[in-house]
Every structure is written in structure tokens, then in C-alpha cells.
Design a protein around this motif. Structure first.
Motif, PDB file in Angstrom:
ATOM      1  N   LYS A 125      -6.183  -4.385   3.437  1.00  0.00           N
ATOM      2  CA  LYS A 125      -6.076  -3.505   2.313  1.00  0.00           C
ATOM      3  C   LYS A 125      -6.229  -4.602   1.204  1.00  0.00           C
ATOM      4  O   LYS A 125      -6.918  -4.068   0.093  1.00  0.00           O
ATOM      5  CB  LYS A 125      -4.721  -2.681   2.121  1.00  0.00           C
ATOM      6  CG  LYS A 125      -4.880  -1.552   3.406  1.00  0.00           C
ATOM      7  CD  LYS A 125      -3.729  -0.663   3.321  1.00  0.00           C
ATOM      8  CE  LYS A 125      -3.520   0.333   4.208  1.00  0.00           C
ATOM      9  NZ  LYS A 125      -2.031   1.090   4.288  1.00  0.00           N
ATOM     10  N   LEU A 126      -5.512  -5.596   1.281  1.00  0.00           N
ATOM     11  CA  LEU A 126      -5.616  -6.709   0.040  1.00  0.00           C
ATOM     12  C   LEU A 126      -6.263  -7.882   0.608  1.00  0.00           C
ATOM     13  O   LEU A 126      -5.712  -8.366   1.901  1.00  0.00           O
ATOM     14  CB  LEU A 126      -4.054  -7.205  -0.353  1.00  0.00           C
ATOM     15  CG  LEU A 126      -3.432  -5.726  -1.033  1.00  0.00           C
ATOM     16  CD1 LEU A 126      -2.059  -6.252  -1.494  1.00  0.00           C
ATOM     17  CD2 LEU A 126      -4.174  -5.230  -2.220  1.00  0.00           C
ATOM     18  N   ARG A 128      -7.175 -11.839  -0.173  1.00  0.00           N
ATOM     19  CA  ARG A 128      -6.391 -13.103  -1.338  1.00  0.00           C
ATOM     20  C   ARG A 128      -7.294 -14.267  -1.055  1.00  0.00           C
ATOM     21  O   ARG A 128      -7.488 -14.656   0.016  1.00  0.00           O
ATOM     22  CB  ARG A 128      -4.999 -13.220  -1.020  1.00  0.00           C
ATOM     23  CG  ARG A 128      -4.203 -11.972  -1.120  1.00  0.00           C
ATOM     24  CD  ARG A 128      -2.714 -12.364  -0.753  1.00  0.00           C
ATOM     25  NE  ARG A 128      -1.797 -11.006  -0.677  1.00  0.00           N
ATOM     26  CZ  ARG A 128      -1.493 -10.396  -2.073  1.00  0.00           C
ATOM     27  NH1 ARG A 128      -1.391 -11.184  -3.155  1.00  0.00           N
ATOM     28  NH2 ARG A 128      -0.634  -9.468  -1.788  1.00  0.00           N
ATOM     29  N   VAL A 133      -6.887 -11.521  -6.090  1.00  0.00           N
ATOM     30  CA  VAL A 133      -6.557 -10.323  -5.242  1.00  0.00           C
ATOM     31  C   VAL A 133      -7.526  -9.406  -5.296  1.00  0.00           C
ATOM     32  O   VAL A 133      -7.724  -8.810  -6.378  1.00  0.00           O
ATOM     33  CB  VAL A 133      -5.050  -9.714  -5.375  1.00  0.00           C
ATOM     34  CG1 VAL A 133      -4.593  -8.722  -4.215  1.00  0.00           C
ATOM     35  CG2 VAL A 133      -3.914 -11.019  -5.403  1.00  0.00           C
ATOM     36  N   LEU A 134      -7.921  -8.859  -4.027  1.00  0.00           N
ATOM     37  CA  LEU A 134      -8.950  -7.520  -4.300  1.00  0.00           C
ATOM     38  C   LEU A 134      -8.373  -6.510  -3.362  1.00  0.00           C
ATOM     39  O   LEU A 134      -8.040  -6.648  -2.269  1.00  0.00           O
ATOM     40  CB  LEU A 134     -10.470  -8.151  -3.599  1.00  0.00           C
ATOM     41  CG  LEU A 134     -11.512  -7.144  -3.563  1.00  0.00           C
ATOM     42  CD1 LEU A 134     -12.564  -7.840  -3.962  1.00  0.00           C
ATOM     43  CD2 LEU A 134     -11.618  -6.372  -2.297  1.00  0.00           C
ATOM     44  N   ASP A 135      -8.121  -5.497  -4.082  1.00  0.00           N
ATOM     45  CA  ASP A 135      -7.790  -4.220  -3.204  1.00  0.00           C
ATOM     46  C   ASP A 135      -9.173  -3.398  -2.980  1.00  0.00           C
ATOM     47  O   ASP A 135      -9.510  -2.549  -3.834  1.00  0.00           O
ATOM     48  CB  ASP A 135      -6.795  -3.542  -4.304  1.00  0.00           C
ATOM     49  CG  ASP A 135      -6.106  -2.301  -3.339  1.00  0.00           C
ATOM     50  OD1 ASP A 135      -6.719  -1.565  -2.575  1.00  0.00           O
ATOM     51  OD2 ASP A 135      -5.220  -1.919  -3.846  1.00  0.00           O
ATOM     52  N   ALA A 136      -9.643  -3.488  -1.800  1.00  0.00           N
ATOM     53  CA  ALA A 136     -10.739  -2.479  -1.564  1.00  0.00           C
ATOM     54  C   ALA A 136     -10.625  -1.147  -1.605  1.00  0.00           C
ATOM     55  O   ALA A 136     -11.552  -0.600  -1.805  1.00  0.00           O
ATOM     56  CB  ALA A 136     -11.186  -3.130   0.037  1.00  0.00           C
ATOM     57  N   ALA A 137      -9.566  -0.695  -1.247  1.00  0.00           N
ATOM     58  CA  ALA A 137      -9.337   1.012  -1.366  1.00  0.00           C
ATOM     59  C   ALA A 137      -9.173   1.392  -2.669  1.00  0.00           C
ATOM     60  O   ALA A 137      -9.612   2.343  -2.715  1.00  0.00           O
ATOM     61  CB  ALA A 137      -7.921   1.149  -0.388  1.00  0.00           C
ATOM     62  N   ALA A 138      -8.396   0.681  -3.533  1.00  0.00           N
ATOM     63  CA  ALA A 138      -8.374   1.272  -4.814  1.00  0.00           C
ATOM     64  C   ALA A 138      -9.610   0.360  -5.814  1.00  0.00           C
ATOM     65  O   ALA A 138      -9.605   0.921  -6.920  1.00  0.00           O
ATOM     66  CB  ALA A 138      -7.165   0.551  -5.604  1.00  0.00           C
ATOM     67  N   HIS A 139     -10.268  -0.413  -5.193  1.00  0.00           N
ATOM     68  CA  HIS A 139     -11.495  -0.883  -5.954  1.00  0.00           C
ATOM     69  C   HIS A 139     -11.168  -1.462  -7.342  1.00  0.00           C
ATOM     70  O   HIS A 139     -11.684  -1.361  -8.372  1.00  0.00           O
ATOM     71  CB  HIS A 139     -12.417   0.149  -6.376  1.00  0.00           C
ATOM     72  CG  HIS A 139     -14.038  -0.447  -6.326  1.00  0.00           C
ATOM     73  ND1 HIS A 139     -14.513  -0.868  -7.627  1.00  0.00           N
ATOM     74  CD2 HIS A 139     -14.939  -0.471  -5.502  1.00  0.00           C
ATOM     75  CE1 HIS A 139     -15.703  -1.223  -7.374  1.00  0.00           C
ATOM     76  NE2 HIS A 139     -16.074  -1.175  -6.203  1.00  0.00           N
ATOM     77  N   ARG A 140     -10.015  -2.335  -7.041  1.00  0.00           N
ATOM     78  CA  ARG A 140      -9.443  -3.333  -8.107  1.00  0.00           C
ATOM     79  C   ARG A 140      -9.453  -4.552  -7.640  1.00  0.00           C
ATOM     80  O   ARG A 140      -9.232  -5.117  -6.498  1.00  0.00           O
ATOM     81  CB  ARG A 140      -7.964  -2.848  -8.275  1.00  0.00           C
ATOM     82  CG  ARG A 140      -7.889  -1.507  -8.929  1.00  0.00           C
ATOM     83  CD  ARG A 140      -6.532  -1.366  -9.574  1.00  0.00           C
ATOM     84  NE  ARG A 140      -5.576  -1.410  -8.821  1.00  0.00           N
ATOM     85  CZ  ARG A 140      -4.968  -0.040  -8.196  1.00  0.00           C
ATOM     86  NH1 ARG A 140      -5.467   0.997  -8.700  1.00  0.00           N
ATOM     87  NH2 ARG A 140      -4.113  -0.383  -7.221  1.00  0.00           N
ATOM     88  N   SER A 142      -7.796  -8.567  -9.349  1.00  0.00           N
ATOM     89  CA  SER A 142      -7.091  -9.177 -10.433  1.00  0.00           C
ATOM     90  C   SER A 142      -7.122 -10.587 -10.135  1.00  0.00           C
ATOM     91  O   SER A 142      -7.231 -11.013  -9.260  1.00  0.00           O
ATOM     92  CB  SER A 142      -5.629  -8.526 -10.175  1.00  0.00           C
ATOM     93  OG  SER A 142      -5.003  -9.022  -9.067  1.00  0.00           O
TER      94      SER A 142
END
Length: 223
Positions: A125-126, A128, A133-140, A142
Motif C-alpha cells: 500500500k505504501l 518508500r 512515500v507513495l500511496d498507490a491506493a490514494a494516488h498520493r 509526499s
């Protein structure tokens, strides 16, 4: 899309290699289960087309090990065994789909597209790398807790590099997997987007998270 064909019949292996390459896929071939499994462990493949009957280690065992070790690849099992029970065993053994020989190439292509569309292996899900940090599910994405604004292709390129962190990824594989391009020695689109990403994710006082491997491609470092 990066595909590994594990098939001991040279005629079928060559047919698949040429046909899939003509469709724009990046294709590698191994001809026995032992070498196929080693290749899967060493490299990153989106899909493995796996013959069930293989020398040294059969396809069912290769499939079982892939799932047991959580190796992130889809598996399309290819076999001369076409009974319902054989198909059930293949799917229960971890295959994402099952196609019997002889097969129509158009059907194989359609199954590949369907597998790619629905996905087969769950990605973390995350992701790094350094302070990214890439959140694939939320498409975010940071950086040190601060959100980054990326275009769709920048996001997809970064995600692919992070999934394959600490592994060298060729320009051709990036073209195939991120842009769905076939071989095009003249395009600089990968290099251009790498520059875009570096400007957004790198820190001025630290080495780039995306290393250039001369003559080959790029590698994302976890640091």
C-alpha cells in the motif's frame, strides 16, 4: 509490460517471443523451470507465461514457489493438459489464468490484457524510498511529509521505479510498462520524465534517489 516466457518447446517459445515483441511487449525466455524460477527471483516481471510441463522443476512447483515467496508477478499457465480438473489444480496452485495448447494467439493477447486490467498480485500500500512515500491506493506522494504534485505519468513512472527499487530498470522496460511503447531507439521521453521527477523528489544537498546506469537505464535507491 515485461513478460517472461518459461517454455521448453523451442518452436512455441520462439513464436511467443516474436509475437509478443511485435505487440510492443518486452519479452524474455527461459526453457526450464529451474532457470525460469531463478530469473523470476532476480528480475521484475509483470507477467510470467508458464508451461506446466517443464524440465528440472515443473510449472506447478514454480507457480507454488512464486506465490509462497510473494514474488510480484501475474501467472498465465500454458499447458497441453486441458481437463477441468487440471485447470482447477492450476488455478488453485496460484495461477491467475490458464490457457490450453493449442491456442489462438489473439486469445492469448486478450487474456494478457484482461489480466493486466484486473491485476493479480497485491502491491504494498505504501512505497518508500529515502524521504519519499507513495500511496498507490490514494494516488498520493509526499516528501518528508509534504505532499508533492505529480502528473499522471510522473506518478506512474515513480511508482514503477519504487516497486523495483534497488534494481536496474532499462529504458525499454519503462517505455513498455509506463507508456505502452514498443521499441523506439529515438525517443527521449523516459529521460525527460526522469529529469522532471528528479526536480520534484530530490534534495539539493543529497545524491539523486534515481541513479543513471549508463547504457542500461535507471535505478531507484531506497537509501
Amino acid at each position: 509490460m515485461n513478460i517472461l516466457v518459461v517454455e521448453d518447446d523451442r518452436r512455441i517459445a520462439s513464436f511467443l517471443e516474436r509475437g509478443l515483441a511485435a505487440e510492443g511487449y518486452h519479452v524474455s525466455v527461459e526453457r526450464d523451470g529451474r532457470d525460469g524460477l531463478e530469473r523470476i527471483r532476480a528480475d521484475s516481471f509483470d507477467l510470467v507465461i508458464l508451461d506446466r510441463m517443464l524440465p528440472y522443476i515443473d510449472g506447478m512447483e514454480v507457480c507454488r514457489v512464486i506465490r509462497e515467496e510473494n514474488l510480484p508477478t501475474l501467472i498465465l499457465m500454458l499447458t497441453a493438459k486441458d481437463s477441468l480438473q487440471d485447470k482447477i489444480e492450476g488455478l488453485k496452485g496460484g495461477a491467475d489464468d490458464y490457457i490450453s495448447k493449442p491456442f489462438a494467439f489473439d486469445e492469448l493477447l486478450a487474456r494478457i490484457v484482461a489480466l493486466r486490467r484486473r491485476g493479480g498480485t497485491e502491491q504494498p500500500k505504501l512505497l518508500r524510498a529515502g524521504d519519499i512515500v507513495l500511496d498507490a491506493a490514494a494516488h498520493r506522494v509526499s516528501k518528508a511529509g509534504t505532499p508533492l504534485q505529480l502528473t499522471l505519468k510522473e506518478f506512474e513512472l515513480l511508482a514503477y521505479l519504487m516497486v523495483n527499487a534497488d534494481k536496474v530498470v532499462s529504458r525499454q522496460r519503462l517505455l513498455s510498462s509506463v507508456w505502452d511503447y514498443g521499441y523506439d531507439p529515438g525517443t527521449k521521453i523516459v529521460d525527460v520524465y526522469i529529469r522532471y521527477l528528479r526536480k520534484k523528489i530530490d534534495s539539493a544537498d543529497a545524491p539523486s534517489l534515481i541513479q543513471t546506469i549508463r547504457g542500461v537505464g535507471y535505478m531507484m535507491t531506497r537509501q
